[in-house]
Design an enzyme around this catalytic site. Structure first.
Site, PDB file in Angstrom:
ATOM      1  N   ARG A  67      62.483  24.386  33.079  1.00  0.00           N
ATOM      2  CA  ARG A  67      61.281  25.231  33.201  1.00  0.00           C
ATOM      3  C   ARG A  67      59.998  24.449  32.913  1.00  0.00           C
ATOM      4  NH1 ARG A  67      61.236  30.410  33.600  1.00  0.00           N
ATOM      5  NH2 ARG A  67      63.362  30.597  32.837  1.00  0.00           N
ATOM      6  N   ILE A  94      59.178  33.084  34.544  1.00  0.00           N
ATOM      7  CA  ILE A  94      58.600  33.114  33.200  1.00  0.00           C
ATOM      8  C   ILE A  94      58.001  31.738  32.964  1.00  0.00           C
ATOM      9  CG2 ILE A  94      59.182  33.228  30.751  1.00  0.00           C
ATOM     10  CD1 ILE A  94      61.184  35.396  31.483  1.00  0.00           C
ATOM     11  N   ASN A 109      47.539  38.341  34.988  1.00  0.00           N
ATOM     12  CA  ASN A 109      48.676  38.845  35.762  1.00  0.00           C
ATOM     13  C   ASN A 109      48.419  40.294  36.119  1.00  0.00           C
ATOM     14  OD1 ASN A 109      51.317  38.912  36.903  1.00  0.00           O
ATOM     15  ND2 ASN A 109      52.080  39.916  35.042  1.00  0.00           N
ATOM     16  N   HIS A 111      50.443  43.795  36.758  1.00  0.00           N
ATOM     17  CA  HIS A 111      51.760  44.381  36.461  1.00  0.00           C
ATOM     18  C   HIS A 111      51.792  45.824  36.963  1.00  0.00           C
ATOM     19  CE1 HIS A 111      55.538  44.806  34.340  1.00  0.00           C
ATOM     20  NE2 HIS A 111      55.102  45.947  33.858  1.00  0.00           N
ATOM     21  N   SER A 138      48.309  47.491  35.785  1.00  0.00           N
ATOM     22  CA  SER A 138      47.469  46.895  34.739  1.00  0.00           C
ATOM     23  C   SER A 138      47.240  45.420  35.048  1.00  0.00           C
ATOM     24  CB  SER A 138      48.178  46.952  33.376  1.00  0.00           C
ATOM     25  OG  SER A 138      48.715  48.221  33.114  1.00  0.00           O
ATOM     26  N   GLU A 144      52.472  34.574  25.334  1.00  0.00           N
ATOM     27  CA  GLU A 144      53.907  34.276  25.203  1.00  0.00           C
ATOM     28  C   GLU A 144      54.773  35.522  25.364  1.00  0.00           C
ATOM     29  OE1 GLU A 144      55.957  31.761  24.557  1.00  0.00           O
ATOM     30  OE2 GLU A 144      54.692  30.082  23.986  1.00  0.00           O
ATOM     31  N   GLU A 145      54.255  36.671  24.959  1.00  0.00           N
ATOM     32  CA  GLU A 145      55.056  37.891  25.035  1.00  0.00           C
ATOM     33  C   GLU A 145      55.042  38.427  26.463  1.00  0.00           C
ATOM     34  OE1 GLU A 145      55.196  42.457  23.549  1.00  0.00           O
ATOM     35  OE2 GLU A 145      53.657  41.179  22.651  1.00  0.00           O
ATOM     36  N   ASP A 147      54.527  40.286  29.587  1.00  0.00           N
ATOM     37  CA  ASP A 147      53.698  41.462  29.917  1.00  0.00           C
ATOM     38  C   ASP A 147      53.044  42.078  28.674  1.00  0.00           C
ATOM     39  OD1 ASP A 147      54.434  41.188  32.633  1.00  0.00           O
ATOM     40  OD2 ASP A 147      56.242  42.382  32.313  1.00  0.00           O
TER      41      ASP A 147
HETATM   42  C1  GRF Z   1      53.247  43.549  42.612  1.00  0.00           C
HETATM   43  O1  GRF Z   1      53.804  44.824  42.513  1.00  0.00           O
HETATM   44  C2  GRF Z   1      52.723  43.097  41.278  1.00  0.00           C
HETATM   45  O2  GRF Z   1      52.270  44.148  40.491  1.00  0.00           O
HETATM   46  C3  GRF Z   1      53.929  42.467  40.650  1.00  0.00           C
HETATM   47  O3  GRF Z   1      54.608  41.843  41.705  1.00  0.00           O
HETATM   48  C4  GRF Z   1      54.296  42.503  42.926  1.00  0.00           C
HETATM   49  C5  GRF Z   1      53.774  41.439  43.845  1.00  0.00           C
HETATM   50  O4  GRF Z   1      53.534  41.928  45.136  1.00  0.00           O
HETATM   51  N1  GRF Z   1      53.552  41.566  39.587  1.00  0.00           N
HETATM   52  P1  GRF Z   1      52.778  41.020  46.196  1.00  0.00           P
HETATM   53  O5  GRF Z   1      53.596  39.740  46.340  1.00  0.00           O
HETATM   54  O6  GRF Z   1      51.413  40.747  45.680  1.00  0.00           O
HETATM   55  O7  GRF Z   1      52.770  41.806  47.471  1.00  0.00           O
END
Ligand code: GRF
Length: 195
Positions: A67, A94, A109, A111, A138, A144-145, A147
């Site tokens: 990784r 990850i 990111n 989510h 969101s 590190e944690e 999400d």
């Molecule tokens: C999205 O649902 C995002 O929230 C998640 O992964 C998915 C990615 O979709 N982290 P895309 O590749 O941007 O269409």
């Protein structure tokens, strides 16, 4: 805006969020410029989209690599393009502690859940099973944690009686495409203001 923040996007798949981020950038007054799209999946559709936007791409399969070793390659590519902020957009890896530390406070990111609810995968099914009134998405700073970093933007989407994980995911995704560019833009604007 002069002196846009240089953003590197990491993705592994479809790339619809990358497309939304790139479309926002085309508006001209965006605070950021995507200078690299990098992927651990060389056949990712997101890379095809990046090419259409004339954004430089880099890809290499992570298979058979440690990784941290793989992340060092990604880091070198990002630094080679003078990236300042990393935006994960469906990056299904990850990140190593080393990478997160190097980019501390500079990785975002998106989510597909109302964090802190439903970290990890299968978020829409879990929201439906819980009988929640709202799903959503969101944008958070990566720590590190998994999400678990500070949330900087969130959008609720009402769950309808006949929703399946797929129908809910589709409505949430539309909101992701609005939320992520706006959140990244604001994050970059504030970063510049601190400079
Ligand atoms: C999205 O649902 C995002 O929230 C998640 O992964 C998915 C990615 O979709 N982290 P895309 O590749 O941007 O269409």
């Amino acid at each position: 805006m002069a002196d846009k923040v240089r953003v590197g996007v990491l993705l592994s798949g479809r790339g619809s969020n990358l497309e939304a981020l790139a479309l926002h950038q085309l508006r001209g007054d965006a605070a950021y410029e995507i200078v690299l799209v990098a992927s651990n999946v060389p056949e990712a559709r997101g890379l095809v989209l990046a090419r259409r936007f004339a954004i430089p791409i880099w890809s290499r399969s992570h298979k058979g690599m440690e990784r941290a070793e793989f992340d060092r390659l990604v880091d070198a590519e990002l630094r080679g393009r003078d990236v300042e902020v990393v935006a994960l957009a469906g990056y299904m890896r990850i990140l190593s502690s080393e990478f997160i530390e190097k980019w501390s406070g500079r990785i975002l990111n998106i989510h597909p859940a109302l964090l802190p609810l439903y970290k990890g995968l299968d978020t829409h099914r879990r929201a439906l099973l819980a009988g929640d009134e709202f799903g959503g998405c969101s944008v958070h700073v990566v720590t590190e944690e998994l999400d678990g970093g500070p949330v900087i933007a969130r959008k609720q989407v009402r769950i309808l009686p006949r929703d399946t994980p797929e129908t809910l995911a589709a409505r949430v995704l539309k909101e992701e495409h609005v939320l992520y560019p706006a959140a990244l833009d604001l994050f970059c604007r504030e970063l510049r203001a601190k400079d």
